[in-house]
Design a protein around this motif. Sequence first.
Motif, short mmCIF file in Angstrom:
data_model
loop_
_atom_site.label_atom_id
_atom_site.label_comp_id
_atom_site.label_asym_id
_atom_site.label_seq_id
_atom_site.Cartn_x
_atom_site.Cartn_y
_atom_site.Cartn_z
N PHE A 1 0.75 -1.37 0.08
CA PHE A 1 0.06 0.01 0.03
C PHE A 1 0.95 1.19 0.12
N GLY A 2 0.30 2.19 -0.16
CA GLY A 2 0.90 3.46 -0.43
C GLY A 2 -0.01 4.74 -0.23
N CYS A 3 0.74 5.88 0.37
CA CYS A 3 -0.06 7.13 0.26
C CYS A 3 0.84 8.40 0.14
N TYR A 4 0.34 9.51 -0.10
CA TYR A 4 1.12 10.39 -0.27
C TYR A 4 0.26 12.12 -0.09
N ILE A 5 0.97 13.01 -0.14
CA ILE A 5 0.36 14.33 0.48
C ILE A 5 0.83 15.34 -0.57
N THR A 6 0.15 16.12 -1.49
CA THR A 6 0.71 16.99 -2.15
C THR A 6 -0.05 18.49 -2.04
N PRO A 7 0.55 19.43 -2.14
CA PRO A 7 0.05 20.85 -2.13
C PRO A 7 -1.07 21.17 -3.02
N ARG A 8 -1.98 21.85 -2.60
CA ARG A 8 -2.99 22.41 -3.45
C ARG A 8 -2.69 23.42 -4.49
N ALA A 9 -3.02 23.46 -5.60
CA ALA A 9 -2.53 24.43 -6.65
C ALA A 9 -3.10 25.87 -6.13
N ASP A 10 -4.17 25.82 -5.80
CA ASP A 10 -4.72 27.23 -5.34
C ASP A 10 -5.00 27.18 -3.82
N MET A 11 -4.51 28.45 -3.19
CA MET A 11 -4.43 28.55 -1.82
C MET A 11 -5.40 29.64 -1.58
N GLU A 12 -6.54 28.98 -0.54
CA GLU A 12 -7.55 29.96 -0.25
C GLU A 12 -7.60 30.02 1.63
N ASP A 13 -8.04 31.18 2.20
CA ASP A 13 -7.94 31.09 3.39
C ASP A 13 -8.74 30.06 4.10
N ASP A 14 -9.78 29.52 3.40
CA ASP A 14 -10.98 28.76 4.28
C ASP A 14 -10.50 27.38 3.66
N VAL A 15 -9.63 26.96 2.95
CA VAL A 15 -9.57 25.72 2.43
C VAL A 15 -8.25 25.20 2.89
N PRO A 16 -8.32 23.61 2.99
CA PRO A 16 -7.05 23.22 3.90
C PRO A 16 -5.93 23.10 2.51
N PRO A 17 -4.59 23.28 2.94
CA PRO A 17 -3.55 23.58 1.72
C PRO A 17 -3.07 22.17 1.12
N ILE A 18 -3.82 21.09 1.24
CA ILE A 18 -3.33 19.72 0.73
C ILE A 18 -4.24 18.88 0.20
N HIS A 19 -3.72 17.97 -0.80
CA HIS A 19 -4.54 16.83 -1.28
C HIS A 19 -3.91 15.60 -0.80
N GLY A 20 -4.67 14.39 -0.56
CA GLY A 20 -4.02 13.42 -0.37
C GLY A 20 -4.51 12.35 -1.11
N VAL A 21 -3.78 11.23 -1.25
CA VAL A 21 -4.22 9.89 -2.12
C VAL A 21 -3.81 8.51 -1.11
N PHE A 22 -4.52 7.48 -0.96
CA PHE A 22 -4.30 6.39 -0.19
C PHE A 22 -4.51 5.23 -1.47
N ALA A 23 -3.50 4.27 -1.63
CA ALA A 23 -3.96 3.09 -2.32
C ALA A 23 -3.39 1.90 -1.81
N LEU A 24 -4.27 0.92 -2.12
CA LEU A 24 -4.13 -0.44 -1.60
C LEU A 24 -3.84 -1.35 -3.02
N GLU A 25 -2.88 -1.96 -3.12
CA GLU A 25 -2.63 -2.71 -4.26
C GLU A 25 -3.49 -4.27 -4.14
N PHE A 26 -3.99 -4.64 -5.19
CA PHE A 26 -4.75 -5.90 -5.15
C PHE A 26 -3.62 -7.02 -5.50
N GLU A 27 -4.13 -8.22 -4.69
CA GLU A 27 -3.39 -9.37 -4.95
C GLU A 27 -3.58 -9.78 -6.24
#
Length: 562
Positions: free
Chosen positions: A363-389
Amino acid sequence: MIRSLHNRIASFALGFGLIASALVHTAWAAEADLLRLVRPDVGLCMTASGWQPSVKKPSVWLERVKQSPLYQGWRSSRDYQKFRRSITALEGRLGQPAWGFFKDMTAGGVAVAVYPRPESEPVSILLLQASDSETLKTAVDLWNEMEHAVLETDQVGDLSYVQRTTSKSADQQVVQYYAHHGRLFVLTDDETTLRTTLQASANEGDDNLTTAAWFQTAQAALPEDCRVKAYFNPRAWDSAVQLPEHPKFGERQIFKLWQQCESIALGLRVQRGLSLEGVASFSSALAAKSTDNNESAFREHLPADAWFVYTGKVDLAGGARFLRLELPEKDRREFDNLRQIGRGFFLGHDVLDNVLPALGPHFGCYITPRADMEDDVPPIHGVFALEFEPQADANDNAVPVRMAIDRGLQTGWGVLAALVDTSARLRIEDEISWIDSLGPWQPAFSVTEDFLIFATDPESIQKFIAAKSQTDPPQAVVKLPTGPLPDQHVLVNLHGVRSFLADHENVFVRRIAANSPLSVEEVERRLRRAIMASEVFDSLFLTIDLKSDHVRMTVGGAVDTK
């Protein structure tokens, strides 16, 4: 009064700076002479060996530290000026540069041994070998003179040692015992330990640390280029580690692992950064086994701007079964009831027998920054992936397990949207399902041939899937190693985080100040200080590898040498 203070600091540097100086030398060599003076029943032994003049290349990381704003700020501080005056006072007494003197004092190695005692506090002993006997004698005489020590000489066999008494205050004295013979210096606060050490130095027998099986295992586990090493003997501490009469959840398993642990080794390395490597060796009966040795496909999908990356291996089905067995009887029945409900979600597939075994171990996950920054929006995006057998759909159920997982999650996503926000809707497009509005996020998932993917928004899943089609996969600033990945691998891209914070400093300052009692100016000052503190590293990392007879963990930071 100032001169007296300088003398005290200089005396401290002379007595205890020996070990500190050992931590910053740029090369080390294994030294067995001191270890032959350590008993095999030692609980902890730490070693560092002397300067190797043949190594001329400086540490890139140490040069980065010297150039960092924090280090430069410390050099201009009052504390540094006091330190320099103390070193100058010491050099005046020595008649030579302090750094060269410390190198001479530790030329033959430094060791600290700690012996547990059942009925009292552990006792420790310092051993070192200087470059020559005259350097050692000069240091000891000056040390005693500066602290006005009262000395009494005694004998063990043909070797002499000294009881050293100094006054810590008007009504408190400190008693230590030391011996120096040739290049060897030994110091402790326990007379019996000193006597047995001197007896060992006179007898060239085989009953010493270097012949102990646990130590040989620990020593072989560490890379040779570790500058400082520590060897931990679990059996020496057994009297202090007991299973409670009524053990809590997991304590019984931890105690079993302790009983099977044969040795623990720690090593400090300074190359492109600073890293601490630890290896716990077990008997094969209880050691955890690596789930497999196949290479993960996750790295092919890693974006170049990732701030945080975590890749690993996990036995989901095995972990769930273990958890079920550890639950009390009442909770176990509730677990089984949920398991039956899960069959309805997953079109007849059982969670323990079909769904979880189809996922992982990678499995794996990562966090990347948002391209657009606004005061009321969290600054990140995230992905989590599980590989199938590879054989995930090879079962007797008429419905493929990938399809069952997809339908089950769609049902769950729809329920989640209805419970949290009645205006939110489940959307499905190009095999990606997502909730169109859930606060600042658009929670999404997708079931592909290779992965079960979760993300904070559907665009992140699209980027994850598209990355594999590129002929030249992007390389992150924090690079994953080539070859099979460790069982658990965490990477933090400090360089990318620093750059993002610098580019959006005003937004972060406003956001933090609005939710704290601190002023905007104070938040700005602390944020800049945090950015400065992080400049000694470009990345942080943690790896854990599980083998049939040992667990290896490495944690540290590195600089980018491009």
